[in-house]
Design an enzyme around this catalytic site. Structure first.
Site, PDB file in Angstrom:
ATOM      1  N   LYS A 170      74.594  -0.426 100.871  1.00  0.00           N
ATOM      2  CA  LYS A 170      75.845   0.342 100.750  1.00  0.00           C
ATOM      3  C   LYS A 170      76.040   0.549  99.251  1.00  0.00           C
ATOM      4  CE  LYS A 170      77.482  -0.040 104.650  1.00  0.00           C
ATOM      5  NZ  LYS A 170      78.222   0.899 105.607  1.00  0.00           N
ATOM      6  N   LYS A 269      76.791   6.766 116.751  1.00  0.00           N
ATOM      7  CA  LYS A 269      77.153   5.350 117.318  1.00  0.00           C
ATOM      8  C   LYS A 269      78.087   5.846 118.374  1.00  0.00           C
ATOM      9  CE  LYS A 269      78.040   3.629 112.334  1.00  0.00           C
ATOM     10  NZ  LYS A 269      79.241   3.506 111.546  1.00  0.00           N
TER      11      LYS A 269
HETATM   12  O1  OSB Z   1      79.012   2.961 107.932  1.00  0.00           O
HETATM   13  O2  OSB Z   1      77.369   2.392 108.904  1.00  0.00           O
HETATM   14  C1  OSB Z   1      78.171   2.001 108.590  1.00  0.00           C
HETATM   15  C2  OSB Z   1      79.027  -1.551 109.877  1.00  0.00           C
HETATM   16  C3  OSB Z   1      80.623  -1.647 109.908  1.00  0.00           C
HETATM   17  C4  OSB Z   1      81.057  -0.409 109.994  1.00  0.00           C
HETATM   18  C5  OSB Z   1      80.364   0.614 109.284  1.00  0.00           C
HETATM   19  C6  OSB Z   1      79.228   0.706 109.174  1.00  0.00           C
HETATM   20  C7  OSB Z   1      78.295  -0.492 109.168  1.00  0.00           C
HETATM   21  C8  OSB Z   1      77.129  -0.645 108.719  1.00  0.00           C
HETATM   22  C9  OSB Z   1      76.523  -1.919 109.273  1.00  0.00           C
HETATM   23  O3  OSB Z   1      76.703   0.025 107.875  1.00  0.00           O
HETATM   24  C10 OSB Z   1      75.326  -1.553 110.090  1.00  0.00           C
HETATM   25  C11 OSB Z   1      75.047  -2.617 111.149  1.00  0.00           C
HETATM   26  O4  OSB Z   1      75.419  -3.043 112.247  1.00  0.00           O
HETATM   27  O5  OSB Z   1      73.968  -3.177 110.957  1.00  0.00           O
HETATM   28 MG    MG Z   2      77.897   4.349 107.615  1.00  0.00          MG
END
Ligand code: OSB
Ligand code: MG
Length: 375
Positions: A170, A269
């Protein structure tokens, strides 16, 4: 007058067979707080649906909405309300989910539960129903914003040692070049991706382009979700592939983004796009346009993870997804844990439906409320 969505055969077949529906809320502790541009979380606030037929067969659906409307407008309490008051009444009346605007995560949870129930009744796996190949598939791990570069390197080192071959970090303005350079130097052969969750602005274009020499596999959602034009400008300027996540809520939005040149890669997703059926359609759109696509994640329990894994084996899902082993997220998962296989891989369950159901003891431990709704 509300209309009814035409449902595909599996989902349609179970409507009218439903005895009752449990709408459960759970709080599942995360192994460590997960930090991104939109905030930090120390637990997963889960909305879980259990749709039961007269024979006691249960279909499970997990809603991916987060606890507060900081990441998306949808959030757990709102999704639970929409599920109970706007989606379930039509189903319990025997004619299928009512057609409502938005609320993709709520819709996706209902679809997952109906699909799971229908597939369990017929003994067919979700992977087979979606047209997936069953795995194993290479998966990746996500590392949140860290307090220091040392902390980041410790966590990335742990994931690489566990076997993950693709790490997503991130980022946010001011936490990008330095941490990414450090990870790149420590792990030169790992596929390194960066996810900004929309935290950059037009003034940051040059700073993003300056990341080009790091050999990133992609930069995910650098700008706010409604700014497709800015993503198109970046994609035009930078060599690193631009990936969209939050911006793409449907097949139509995907076609628009492709037309504008706003993405090179898609994070898909099912929860974000209203369900697995729409997600499979979108894999087809990506295939038609030569856009690589991979399965995103939202810290799902074993229920949502089983669905993600099935989706991730559909042809066209060409890159490793945000799908890690249960232990990456939870000390105790709701289901039998998913464990990482050789080469950083996971295998979707091959039993009927999702192939995983919550363990009753884990359900009891994490449930904070249950509402039972009957026709
Ligand atoms: O932006 O992909 C994202 C988790 C919660 C909300 C948004 C995101 C994420 C992650 C984690 O990046 C992904 C995971 O479940 O390993
Ligand atoms: Mg993302």
């Amino acid at each position: 007058m509300a209309t009814v969505e035409p449902a595909p055969p599996v989902e349609r077949a179970v409507v009218g067979e439903i005895r009752d529906i449990e709408l459960r809320r759970l709080t599942v502790p995360l192994v460590s707080p997960f930090r991104a541009a939109h905030g930090a979380q120390s637990h997963r606030d889960v909305v879980l649906l259990a749709v039961r037929d007269a024979d006691g067969v249960t279909g499970w659906g997990e809603c991916v909405a987060m606890n507060a409307p900081t990441y998306t407008a949808e959030y757990a309490d709102g999704a639970a309300h929409v599920i109970e008051h706007h989606l379930l009444p039509g189903i319990l009346a025997g004619h299928g989910p009512t057609s409502i605007a938005g609320h993709q995560m709520a819709k996706a949870a209902v679809e997952m539960a109906l699909l799971d129930l229908g597939l369990r009744r017929s003994g067919r796996s979700l992977t087979a129903e979606l047209g997936g190949h069953g795995g194993p598939i290479a998966v990746g791990a996500v590392v949140g914003l860290a307090p220091t570069i040392d902390d980041l390197l410790v966590e990335v080192g742990r994931r690489v040692a566990e076997g993950y071959t693709r790490i997503k970090v991130k980022i946010r303005p001011g936490w990008d070049r330095e941490p990414l350079t450090a990870v790149r130097a420590a792990h030169p052969s790992v596929a390194l991706w960066a996810d900004a969750n929309g935290d950059y602005a037009e003034a940051d274009l040059a700073r993003l382009c300056a990341l080009d020499d790091l050999g990133l596999g992609l930069i995910e959602q650098p700008f706010p979700d409604d700014d497709l034009m800015l993503h198109a400008v970046l994609a035009e300027t930078i060599d690193t592939p631009v990936c969209l996540d939050e911006s793409v809520g449907s097949a139509g939005a995907l076609r628009t983004a492709i037309h504008l040149g706003a993405l090179d890669v898609l994070n898909l997703k099912a929860g974000r796009v209203g369900g697995l059926r729409e997600a499979v359609r979108m894999i087809g759109v990506c295939r038609d346009h030569g856009i690589p696509v991979w399965c995103g994640g939202m810290l799902e329990t074993g229920i949502g993870r089983a669905a993600n894994l099935a989706l991730a084996t559909v042809a066209g899902m060409t890159l490793p997804g945000d799908l890690s082993a249960s232990s990456r997220y939870f000390h105790r998962d709701l289901t039998v844990p998913f464990e990482l296989g050789p080469g950083g891989t996971l295998v979707p369950p091959d039993g009927p439906g999702l192939g995983r159901a919550p363990d009753p003891d884990a359900l009891a431990e994490f449930t904070t409320s249950v509402r039972t709704i009957a026709p």
